[in-house]
Motif scaffolding. Structure first.
Motif, PDB file in Angstrom:
ATOM      1  N   GLY A  34       0.556  -1.082  -0.042  1.00  0.00           N
ATOM      2  CA  GLY A  34      -0.044   0.506  -0.183  1.00  0.00           C
ATOM      3  C   GLY A  34       1.181   1.524   0.276  1.00  0.00           C
ATOM      4  N   ASN A  35       0.293   2.177   0.273  1.00  0.00           N
ATOM      5  CA  ASN A  35       1.207   3.614   0.757  1.00  0.00           C
ATOM      6  C   ASN A  35       2.125   3.859   1.338  1.00  0.00           C
ATOM      7  N   PRO A  36       3.487   3.646   1.208  1.00  0.00           N
ATOM      8  CA  PRO A  36       4.082   3.568   1.955  1.00  0.00           C
ATOM      9  C   PRO A  36       4.778   4.800   2.720  1.00  0.00           C
ATOM     10  N   LYS A  37       3.244   5.819   2.497  1.00  0.00           N
ATOM     11  CA  LYS A  37       3.706   6.737   3.259  1.00  0.00           C
ATOM     12  C   LYS A  37       2.047   6.924   4.613  1.00  0.00           C
ATOM     13  N   ARG A  39      -0.020   4.266   7.088  1.00  0.00           N
ATOM     14  CA  ARG A  39      -0.015   3.155   7.522  1.00  0.00           C
ATOM     15  C   ARG A  39      -0.587   1.743   7.108  1.00  0.00           C
ATOM     16  N   ARG A  40      -1.484   2.124   5.636  1.00  0.00           N
ATOM     17  CA  ARG A  40      -1.209   0.784   4.790  1.00  0.00           C
ATOM     18  C   ARG A  40      -0.473   0.328   3.466  1.00  0.00           C
ATOM     19  N   GLY A  41       1.087   0.530   4.668  1.00  0.00           N
ATOM     20  CA  GLY A  41       2.093   0.909   4.087  1.00  0.00           C
ATOM     21  C   GLY A  41       2.498  -0.679   4.462  1.00  0.00           C
ATOM     22  N   ILE A  42       1.929  -1.458   4.075  1.00  0.00           N
ATOM     23  CA  ILE A  42       2.545  -2.711   4.364  1.00  0.00           C
ATOM     24  C   ILE A  42       2.919  -3.936   3.427  1.00  0.00           C
ATOM     25  N   ILE A  43       3.444  -4.984   3.732  1.00  0.00           N
ATOM     26  CA  ILE A  43       3.404  -5.945   2.160  1.00  0.00           C
ATOM     27  C   ILE A  43       2.644  -6.799   1.853  1.00  0.00           C
ATOM     28  N   VAL A  44       1.646  -6.828   0.580  1.00  0.00           N
ATOM     29  CA  VAL A  44       0.527  -7.712   0.211  1.00  0.00           C
ATOM     30  C   VAL A  44       1.404  -9.258  -0.008  1.00  0.00           C
ATOM     31  N   THR A  45       2.186  -8.906  -0.874  1.00  0.00           N
ATOM     32  CA  THR A  45       2.760 -10.161  -1.523  1.00  0.00           C
ATOM     33  C   THR A  45       4.228  -9.291  -2.286  1.00  0.00           C
ATOM     34  N   SER A  46       4.988 -10.804  -2.359  1.00  0.00           N
ATOM     35  CA  SER A  46       6.479 -10.236  -2.725  1.00  0.00           C
ATOM     36  C   SER A  46       6.895 -11.100  -3.566  1.00  0.00           C
ATOM     37  N   SER A  47       8.214 -10.757  -4.240  1.00  0.00           N
ATOM     38  CA  SER A  47       8.598 -12.370  -5.433  1.00  0.00           C
ATOM     39  C   SER A  47       8.995 -13.674  -4.850  1.00  0.00           C
ATOM     40  N   TYR A  48       9.622 -14.406  -4.836  1.00  0.00           N
ATOM     41  CA  TYR A  48      10.146 -15.267  -4.701  1.00  0.00           C
ATOM     42  C   TYR A  48      11.876 -14.763  -4.390  1.00  0.00           C
ATOM     43  N   GLU A  49      12.707 -14.104  -5.196  1.00  0.00           N
ATOM     44  CA  GLU A  49      13.413 -12.856  -5.127  1.00  0.00           C
ATOM     45  C   GLU A  49      13.972 -11.983  -3.569  1.00  0.00           C
ATOM     46  N   ALA A  50      12.750 -11.872  -3.647  1.00  0.00           N
ATOM     47  CA  ALA A  50      12.387 -11.283  -2.367  1.00  0.00           C
ATOM     48  C   ALA A  50      12.134 -11.911  -1.113  1.00  0.00           C
ATOM     49  N   ARG A  51      11.158 -12.950  -1.571  1.00  0.00           N
ATOM     50  CA  ARG A  51      11.259 -13.559   0.059  1.00  0.00           C
ATOM     51  C   ARG A  51      12.627 -14.342   0.403  1.00  0.00           C
ATOM     52  N   ALA A  52      13.603 -14.712  -0.668  1.00  0.00           N
ATOM     53  CA  ALA A  52      14.638 -14.895   0.174  1.00  0.00           C
ATOM     54  C   ALA A  52      15.989 -13.736   0.586  1.00  0.00           C
ATOM     55  N   THR A  58       2.148  -8.686   5.228  1.00  0.00           N
ATOM     56  CA  THR A  58       2.532  -8.023   6.224  1.00  0.00           C
ATOM     57  C   THR A  58       3.705  -7.392   6.740  1.00  0.00           C
ATOM     58  N   MET A  59       5.097  -7.342   6.179  1.00  0.00           N
ATOM     59  CA  MET A  59       6.147  -6.522   6.915  1.00  0.00           C
ATOM     60  C   MET A  59       5.943  -5.335   6.759  1.00  0.00           C
ATOM     61  N   ASN A  60       6.001  -3.911   7.458  1.00  0.00           N
ATOM     62  CA  ASN A  60       6.322  -3.214   7.318  1.00  0.00           C
ATOM     63  C   ASN A  60       7.162  -2.741   6.124  1.00  0.00           C
ATOM     64  N   VAL A  61       7.000  -1.730   5.041  1.00  0.00           N
ATOM     65  CA  VAL A  61       7.703  -1.164   4.443  1.00  0.00           C
ATOM     66  C   VAL A  61       8.680  -0.802   4.415  1.00  0.00           C
ATOM     67  N   ALA A  62       8.948   0.079   5.401  1.00  0.00           N
ATOM     68  CA  ALA A  62      10.448   0.410   6.034  1.00  0.00           C
ATOM     69  C   ALA A  62      11.156  -0.591   6.798  1.00  0.00           C
ATOM     70  N   GLU A  63      10.375  -1.512   7.682  1.00  0.00           N
ATOM     71  CA  GLU A  63      11.417  -2.200   7.568  1.00  0.00           C
ATOM     72  C   GLU A  63      12.422  -3.165   6.667  1.00  0.00           C
ATOM     73  N   ALA A  64      11.038  -3.481   5.614  1.00  0.00           N
ATOM     74  CA  ALA A  64      11.520  -4.210   4.233  1.00  0.00           C
ATOM     75  C   ALA A  64      12.521  -3.973   3.825  1.00  0.00           C
ATOM     76  N   LEU A  65      11.990  -2.690   3.214  1.00  0.00           N
ATOM     77  CA  LEU A  65      13.759  -1.705   2.795  1.00  0.00           C
ATOM     78  C   LEU A  65      14.915  -1.602   3.493  1.00  0.00           C
ATOM     79  N   LYS A  66      14.832  -1.840   4.980  1.00  0.00           N
ATOM     80  CA  LYS A  66      16.057  -2.097   5.680  1.00  0.00           C
ATOM     81  C   LYS A  66      16.593  -3.407   5.629  1.00  0.00           C
ATOM     82  N   THR A  67      15.461  -4.546   5.417  1.00  0.00           N
ATOM     83  CA  THR A  67      15.922  -6.151   4.632  1.00  0.00           C
ATOM     84  C   THR A  67      16.974  -6.566   4.123  1.00  0.00           C
ATOM     85  N   CYS A  68      15.822  -5.496   2.011  1.00  0.00           N
ATOM     86  CA  CYS A  68      16.414  -5.282   1.162  1.00  0.00           C
ATOM     87  C   CYS A  68      16.398  -4.647   0.273  1.00  0.00           C
ATOM     88  N   PRO A  69      17.186  -3.334   0.842  1.00  0.00           N
ATOM     89  CA  PRO A  69      17.135  -2.210   0.109  1.00  0.00           C
ATOM     90  C   PRO A  69      17.250  -2.241  -0.986  1.00  0.00           C
TER      91      PRO A  69
END
Length: 410
Positions: A34-37, A39-52, A58-69
């Motif tokens: 959703g919109n990262p700006k 509260r709806r900014g959570i991961i809905v789904t991701s590619s298998y490359e991202a999951r790896a 449900t991961m927060n977008v900010a946390e996801a970008l820290k994990t995988c810049p």
């Protein structure tokens, strides 16, 4: 006769559709959010490359970008996903009419008759390859004698897996797994089962039926049967249109605590629910509200009313009454409203009570006029309301019950 059931489950569906539309994204870690700006900014789904790389739903977008810049964040494009889904189910229906969609990216097929002519494995491989070659979308297929085992099998190998799960293999393959791994059991149910010393699917399969019925109701008995590989549900192409409830929820841009903000939110939710009920000509007798506070604690409150409701003002009134009893003052992150136990308005006969007797008394002269006209011109000359084609208020997001109207056999 033993049935042959397929469960077709698309792999990382939203992300895969984006990669099919934009080949330059293939092989890259992408996520739909959703919109990262907001509260709806959570991961809905991701590619298998991202999951790896540690990204999960449900991961927060900010946390996801820290994990995988290098993560590529895309907004959801539901019209695109709906079109892809229709194309998938068109392929499935080219093999059999016994196709039951259960969501935008998964469905059951009863291929018992088709399997008399072709081996199920050969058939599954062809379906999988057609979806991949024609739509550039990967899927996994579970093959089993019933829906529960087929669903379980499709989860066993992803992406692009085909798995056969026979009833005789349940003891060996399922029983050693924790109950949380079983389809239909969430964290809440798993915790209840743990209090009964039920930790594995095998424990559940051998559990005391009376005890589970006492603790979990009919669902307890159903879970024991599923743990033993028993599921008698048929593949029903019309099940998707069997609306049991109509609801709407919203994650708020920021925590709210002011009553005027709460009322405004419930009013908007009630309006949307009323519009969707009206579009489907439904009314319902049970209303439920959902509250998620700033600590992610969820609670819900329900009430069954004497006469089914469908109007915005009635839904709003009941929702606010439930809220006033449930809320403890903690800042709120999400609110939701659902009307369930729905029926067609045509089948709704309002119950007379001391509270609405006067209303019916006022209408008595009208009924006398109708009776007089019917006597003169014939029965049914005057009808209470007519069916008209209404504007569709069905959800245009991930899934809605009118989704496959154009796939129904006319």
């Amino acid at each position: 006769m033993a049935r042959v059931i397929f469960h077709v489950d698309m792999n990382s569906f939203y992300a895969s559709v984006e990669q099919a539309y934009h080949p330059e994204l293939k092989g890259k870690p992408i996520a739909i959010a959703g919109n990262p700006k907001e509260r709806r900014g959570i991961i809905v789904t991701s590619s298998y490359e991202a999951r790896a790389k540690g990204i999960y739903t449900t991961m927060n977008v900010a946390e996801a970008l820290k994990t995988c810049p290098e993560l590529i964040i895309l907004p959801p494009d539901f019209p695109k996903y709906r079109e892809a889904s229709k194309a998938i189910f068109t392929i499935l229906k080219s093999y059999t009419n016994l196709v039951e969609p259960v969501s935008i990216d998964e469905g059951y097929m009863d291929v018992t008759e088709v399997s008399k002519e072709r081996h199920p494995l050969e058939l599954a491989k062809e379906i999988q390859l057609r979806i991949f070659n024609e739509l550039d979308l990967p899927c996994s297929i579970g093959i089993a004698p019933n829906k529960f085992l087929a669903k379980t099998a499709s989860d066993m190998k992803k992406p692009m897996g085909i798995t056969v799960l026979r009833k005789r293999e349940v003891r060996e393959k399922l029983w050693p797994l924790p109950v949380l791994k079983m389809h239909g059991i969430g964290e809440s149910t798993a915790k209840k089962l743990h209090t009964l010393n039920i930790y594995t699917i095998g424990d559940l399969a051998k559990a005391d039926e009376r005890l589970l019925k006492q603790k979990l109701g009919k669902n307890g008995v159903r879970l024991i049967r599923r743990a033993n590989g028993i599921d008698t549900r048929e593949v029903d192409p019309n099940a998707i249109y069997d609306t049991k409830s109509v609801g709407n929820s919203t994650t708020l841009p920021y925590d709210i605590i002011e009553m005027k903000d709460i009322e405004t939110t419930f009013l908007k939710l009630s309006e949307k629910v009323a519009e969707r009920l009206e579009a489907k000509n439904l009314c319902g007798s049970t209303i439920t509200i959902q509250i998620r506070d700033c600590h992610w604690k969820n609670q819900s409150k329900s009430k069954t009313v004497q006469n089914p409701i469908y109007l915005e003002k009635d839904i709003f009134r009941e929702a606010m009454e439930l809220f006033s009893k449930a809320w403890d003052g903690t800042p709120i992150r999400l609110l939701g409203v659902t009307v369930s136990n729905v029926i067609d308005k045509k089948h709704f006969a309002e119950q007379l009570s001391i509270f609405n007797f006067e209303q019916f008394a006022k209408e008595e002269p009208i009924y006398e006029i109708i009776h007089s006209m019917e006597k003169k011109f014939g029965k049914g000359i005057v009808q209470k309301g007519i069916d008209v084609k209404k504007k569709s208020y069905a959800s245009k997001t991930s899934f809605s019950k009118d989704f496959f109207d154009d796939l129904i056999d006319k």
